[in-house]
Design a protein around this motif. Structure first.
Motif, PDB file in Angstrom:
ATOM      1  N   THR A  55       0.752  -0.866  -0.137  1.00  6.28           N
ATOM      2  CA  THR A  55       0.431  -0.269  -0.077  1.00  6.28           C
ATOM      3  C   THR A  55       0.550   1.308  -0.127  1.00  6.28           C
ATOM      4  O   THR A  55       2.301   1.345   0.027  1.00  6.28           O
ATOM      5  N   PRO A  56       0.176   2.149  -0.596  1.00  2.94           N
ATOM      6  CA  PRO A  56       0.644   3.733  -0.401  1.00  2.94           C
ATOM      7  C   PRO A  56       1.567   3.762   1.195  1.00  2.94           C
ATOM      8  O   PRO A  56       2.899   4.465   0.996  1.00  2.94           O
ATOM      9  N   SER A  57       1.081   3.241   2.231  1.00  2.00           N
ATOM     10  CA  SER A  57       2.005   3.951   3.307  1.00  2.00           C
ATOM     11  C   SER A  57       2.711   2.255   3.631  1.00  2.00           C
ATOM     12  O   SER A  57       3.458   2.144   5.216  1.00  2.00           O
ATOM     13  N   GLY A  58       2.860   1.292   3.205  1.00  2.00           N
ATOM     14  CA  GLY A  58       3.614   0.556   3.210  1.00  2.00           C
ATOM     15  C   GLY A  58       2.496  -1.152   3.694  1.00  2.00           C
ATOM     16  O   GLY A  58       1.983  -1.109   3.000  1.00  2.00           O
ATOM     17  N   PRO A  59       4.103  -2.102   4.320  1.00  2.00           N
ATOM     18  CA  PRO A  59       2.956  -3.197   3.969  1.00  2.00           C
ATOM     19  C   PRO A  59       1.876  -3.528   5.343  1.00  2.00           C
ATOM     20  O   PRO A  59       1.622  -2.887   5.305  1.00  2.00           O
ATOM     21  N   ILE A  60       1.142  -4.556   4.397  1.00  2.00           N
ATOM     22  CA  ILE A  60      -0.316  -5.065   5.094  1.00  2.00           C
ATOM     23  C   ILE A  60       0.309  -6.042   6.337  1.00  2.00           C
ATOM     24  O   ILE A  60       0.403  -7.211   6.092  1.00  2.00           O
ATOM     25  N   PRO A  61      -0.306  -6.001   7.571  1.00  2.00           N
ATOM     26  CA  PRO A  61      -0.451  -6.428   8.620  1.00  2.00           C
ATOM     27  C   PRO A  61      -0.972  -8.006   8.540  1.00  2.00           C
ATOM     28  O   PRO A  61      -1.908  -7.607   9.209  1.00  2.00           O
ATOM     29  N   VAL A  62      -1.020  -9.001   8.547  1.00  2.00           N
ATOM     30  CA  VAL A  62      -2.484  -9.472   7.694  1.00  2.00           C
ATOM     31  C   VAL A  62      -1.532 -10.759   8.914  1.00  2.00           C
ATOM     32  O   VAL A  62      -0.585 -11.355   8.632  1.00  2.00           O
ATOM     33  N   GLY A  63      -2.687 -11.798   9.429  1.00  2.00           N
ATOM     34  CA  GLY A  63      -1.910 -13.257   9.943  1.00  2.00           C
ATOM     35  C   GLY A  63      -3.107 -13.784   8.836  1.00  2.00           C
ATOM     36  O   GLY A  63      -4.584 -13.556   8.470  1.00  2.00           O
ATOM     37  N   THR A  64      -3.554 -15.688   8.528  1.00  2.00           N
ATOM     38  CA  THR A  64      -3.649 -16.577   7.928  1.00  2.00           C
ATOM     39  C   THR A  64      -3.718 -17.080   8.481  1.00  2.00           C
ATOM     40  O   THR A  64      -3.326 -18.068   9.312  1.00  2.00           O
ATOM     41  N   ALA A  65      -4.616 -18.046   7.849  1.00  2.00           N
ATOM     42  CA  ALA A  65      -4.619 -19.606   8.332  1.00  2.00           C
ATOM     43  C   ALA A  65      -5.299 -20.177   7.246  1.00  2.00           C
ATOM     44  O   ALA A  65      -6.337 -20.053   6.379  1.00  2.00           O
ATOM     45  N   VAL A  66      -5.045 -21.379   7.137  1.00  2.00           N
ATOM     46  CA  VAL A  66      -5.743 -22.897   5.980  1.00  2.00           C
ATOM     47  C   VAL A  66      -5.651 -23.770   6.945  1.00  2.00           C
ATOM     48  O   VAL A  66      -4.772 -24.258   8.133  1.00  2.00           O
ATOM     49  N   HIS A  67      -7.085 -24.568   6.574  1.00  2.00           N
ATOM     50  CA  HIS A  67      -7.360 -25.992   7.731  1.00  2.00           C
ATOM     51  C   HIS A  67      -8.657 -26.512   6.972  1.00  2.00           C
ATOM     52  O   HIS A  67      -8.726 -26.063   5.369  1.00  2.00           O
ATOM     53  N   THR A  68      -8.669 -28.066   7.282  1.00  2.00           N
ATOM     54  CA  THR A  68      -8.818 -28.600   5.858  1.00  2.00           C
ATOM     55  C   THR A  68      -9.982 -30.209   6.680  1.00  2.00           C
ATOM     56  O   THR A  68      -9.668 -30.058   7.743  1.00  2.00           O
ATOM     57  N   GLY A  69     -11.399 -30.334   5.887  1.00  2.00           N
ATOM     58  CA  GLY A  69     -11.823 -30.909   6.901  1.00  2.00           C
ATOM     59  C   GLY A  69     -13.255 -31.380   5.643  1.00  2.00           C
ATOM     60  O   GLY A  69     -13.016 -30.869   4.769  1.00  2.00           O
ATOM     61  N   GLU A  70     -13.936 -32.007   6.204  1.00  2.00           N
ATOM     62  CA  GLU A  70     -15.693 -31.903   5.644  1.00  2.00           C
ATOM     63  C   GLU A  70     -16.425 -30.652   6.088  1.00  2.00           C
ATOM     64  O   GLU A  70     -16.683 -30.436   7.194  1.00  2.00           O
ATOM     65  N   ALA A  71     -17.158 -30.423   5.296  1.00  2.00           N
ATOM     66  CA  ALA A  71     -17.986 -29.407   4.861  1.00  2.00           C
ATOM     67  C   ALA A  71     -18.887 -29.068   4.147  1.00  2.00           C
ATOM     68  O   ALA A  71     -19.069 -30.439   3.148  1.00  2.00           O
ATOM     69  N   PHE A  72     -20.303 -28.512   4.145  1.00  2.00           N
ATOM     70  CA  PHE A  72     -21.700 -28.687   3.018  1.00  2.00           C
ATOM     71  C   PHE A  72     -21.338 -27.242   2.366  1.00  2.00           C
ATOM     72  O   PHE A  72     -20.739 -26.278   3.013  1.00  2.00           O
ATOM     73  N   VAL A  73     -21.358 -27.680   1.280  1.00  2.00           N
ATOM     74  CA  VAL A  73     -20.989 -26.572   0.309  1.00  2.00           C
ATOM     75  C   VAL A  73     -22.012 -26.715  -0.544  1.00  2.00           C
ATOM     76  O   VAL A  73     -22.273 -27.861  -1.928  1.00  2.00           O
ATOM     77  N   GLY A  74     -22.340 -25.842  -1.262  1.00  2.00           N
ATOM     78  CA  GLY A  74     -23.452 -25.759  -2.067  1.00  2.00           C
ATOM     79  C   GLY A  74     -24.237 -24.446  -2.323  1.00  2.00           C
ATOM     80  O   GLY A  74     -24.117 -22.922  -1.148  1.00  2.00           O
ATOM     81  N   GLY A  75     -25.248 -23.986  -2.654  1.00  2.00           N
ATOM     82  CA  GLY A  75     -26.153 -23.433  -2.595  1.00  2.00           C
ATOM     83  C   GLY A  75     -26.798 -22.827  -1.343  1.00  2.00           C
ATOM     84  O   GLY A  75     -27.047 -23.430  -0.443  1.00  2.00           O
ATOM     85  N   THR A  76     -27.633 -21.110  -0.872  1.00  2.00           N
ATOM     86  CA  THR A  76     -27.392 -21.514   0.384  1.00  2.00           C
ATOM     87  C   THR A  76     -28.513 -19.892   0.390  1.00  2.00           C
ATOM     88  O   THR A  76     -28.093 -19.279  -0.342  1.00  2.00           O
ATOM     89  N   GLY A  77     -28.739 -19.919   1.604  1.00  2.00           N
ATOM     90  CA  GLY A  77     -30.229 -18.482   1.673  1.00  2.00           C
ATOM     91  C   GLY A  77     -31.353 -18.894   2.256  1.00  2.00           C
ATOM     92  O   GLY A  77     -31.808 -20.143   2.394  1.00  2.00           O
ATOM     93  N   PRO A  78     -31.982 -17.959   2.835  1.00  2.00           N
ATOM     94  CA  PRO A  78     -33.744 -17.868   3.504  1.00  2.00           C
ATOM     95  C   PRO A  78     -34.881 -18.974   2.717  1.00  2.00           C
ATOM     96  O   PRO A  78     -35.551 -18.514   1.332  1.00  2.00           O
ATOM     97  N   GLY A  79     -35.858 -19.318   3.898  1.00  2.00           N
ATOM     98  CA  GLY A  79     -36.473 -19.851   3.098  1.00  2.00           C
ATOM     99  C   GLY A  79     -36.532 -20.416   2.177  1.00  2.00           C
ATOM    100  O   GLY A  79     -37.634 -20.838   1.475  1.00  2.00           O
ATOM    101  N   GLY A  80     -35.404 -21.483   2.061  1.00  2.00           N
ATOM    102  CA  GLY A  80     -35.163 -23.066   1.186  1.00  2.00           C
ATOM    103  C   GLY A  80     -34.727 -21.963  -0.320  1.00  2.00           C
ATOM    104  O   GLY A  80     -34.886 -22.422  -1.481  1.00  2.00           O
ATOM    105  N   THR A  81     -34.173 -20.565  -0.276  1.00  2.00           N
ATOM    106  CA  THR A  81     -34.090 -19.736  -1.081  1.00  2.00           C
ATOM    107  C   THR A  81     -32.752 -19.803  -1.829  1.00  2.00           C
ATOM    108  O   THR A  81     -32.139 -20.343  -0.841  1.00  2.00           O
TER     109      THR A  81
END
Length: 270
Positions: A173-199
């Motif tokens: 950035t114009p003001s220098g580095p960006i202080p970020v913390g990052t993480a990675v994890h793996t496992g089983e998840a529900f993946v797909g479309g989501t929305g309220p009321g079945g939409t």
């Protein structure tokens, strides 16, 4: 004729990468300028690519700006409610963002976060990841078979290292580095479309692996990358020093490895 709805097995096949059409489309679209992009197919919304493709059905959806109208329409039409599959999560957020925001003008802080969003998104998409959410000072990404191929854990770790290195650059950035913390994890998840009321209004991942990755990211100091041992082993990066992290709200602690990619890069270049 009634819309043909996808079965659970068809959804699983697509998300696991057995149907490579989506993967191929993403790899074509991500070469076209310019971000931001559809989170599913990676079609560009800006630049010459976005200008051309919006006229053939790939415009940014007004209901969900993270998806194109074609992908959201297909999710709704085919009823892609989702299934449980192996997935790797990447969370990255700005450390000390409250203090940074206090020191900057609102417009300056907005520009600062925009630089972070852009560099993180470019690193994630460049490693075949899906930018799931950009919220506040945090970027969340998904990696799984249908998007990243079978070695999705390795892709996520590579993307996380890329994010950390890009953020640590003096010109991040114009003001220098960006202080970020990052993480990675793996496992089983529900993946797909989501929305309220079945939409169906969005496409995302839900489950313990998501919550755990978020907690690990909050435990990472600026410049740190925390990788769960489960993700490291799946990525073929085991053998590094391990630590145990207590996760608030979780009964069992998580074994992790801690990397500092920016320090390694600096040491290699000095």
């Amino acid at each position: 004729m009634a819309d043909q709805r996808l079965t659970a097995e068809q959804v699983r096949s697509a998300l696991m990468g057995e149907n490579v059409r989506l993967l191929r489309r993403r790899r074509v679209f991500r070469r076209l300028p310019s971000p931001p992009r559809c989170k599913l197919c990676a079609v560009p919304f800006a630049g010459i690519g976005g200008l051309v493709l919006r006229h053939v059905g790939f415009a940014r959806s007004p209901g969900n700006p993270s998806l194109c109208t074609k992908c959201l329409g297909k999710l709704r039409k085919q009823g892609m409610s989702g299934v449980e599959i192996p997935v790797t999560l990447l969370f990255s957020d700005v450390r000390g963002s409250t203090a940074l925001g206090e020191k900057m003008r609102p417009t300056e802080f907005h520009a600062f976060l925009e630089r972070f969003y852009r560099l993180a998104s470019e690193a994630i998409v460049g490693h075949d990841g899906l930018v799931d959410k950009v919220v506040g000072d945090e970027v969340v990404a998904l990696f799984f078979g249908g998007i990243s191929g079978p070695n999705h854990a390795a892709a996520a770790v590579a993307a996380a290292i890329d994010v950390a290195e890009r953020a640590a650059r003096p010109d991040a950035t114009p003001s220098g580095p960006i202080p970020v913390g990052t993480a990675v994890h793996t496992g089983e998840a529900f993946v797909g479309g989501t929305g309220p009321g079945g939409t169906i209004e969005d496409f995302t991942a839900l489950g313990d692996v998501v919550n755990t990755t978020a907690r690990l990211a909050s435990a990472a100091s600026a410049g740190e990358l925390i990788v769960s041992v489960a993700a490291a082993e799946a990525a073929g990066a085991d053998g590094l020093e391990r630590r145990t992290v207590e996760i608030r709200g979780r009964v069992k602690p998580v074994d992790v490895i801690v990397l500092r990619p920016a320090e390694a890069e600096t040491g290699a270049s000095s």
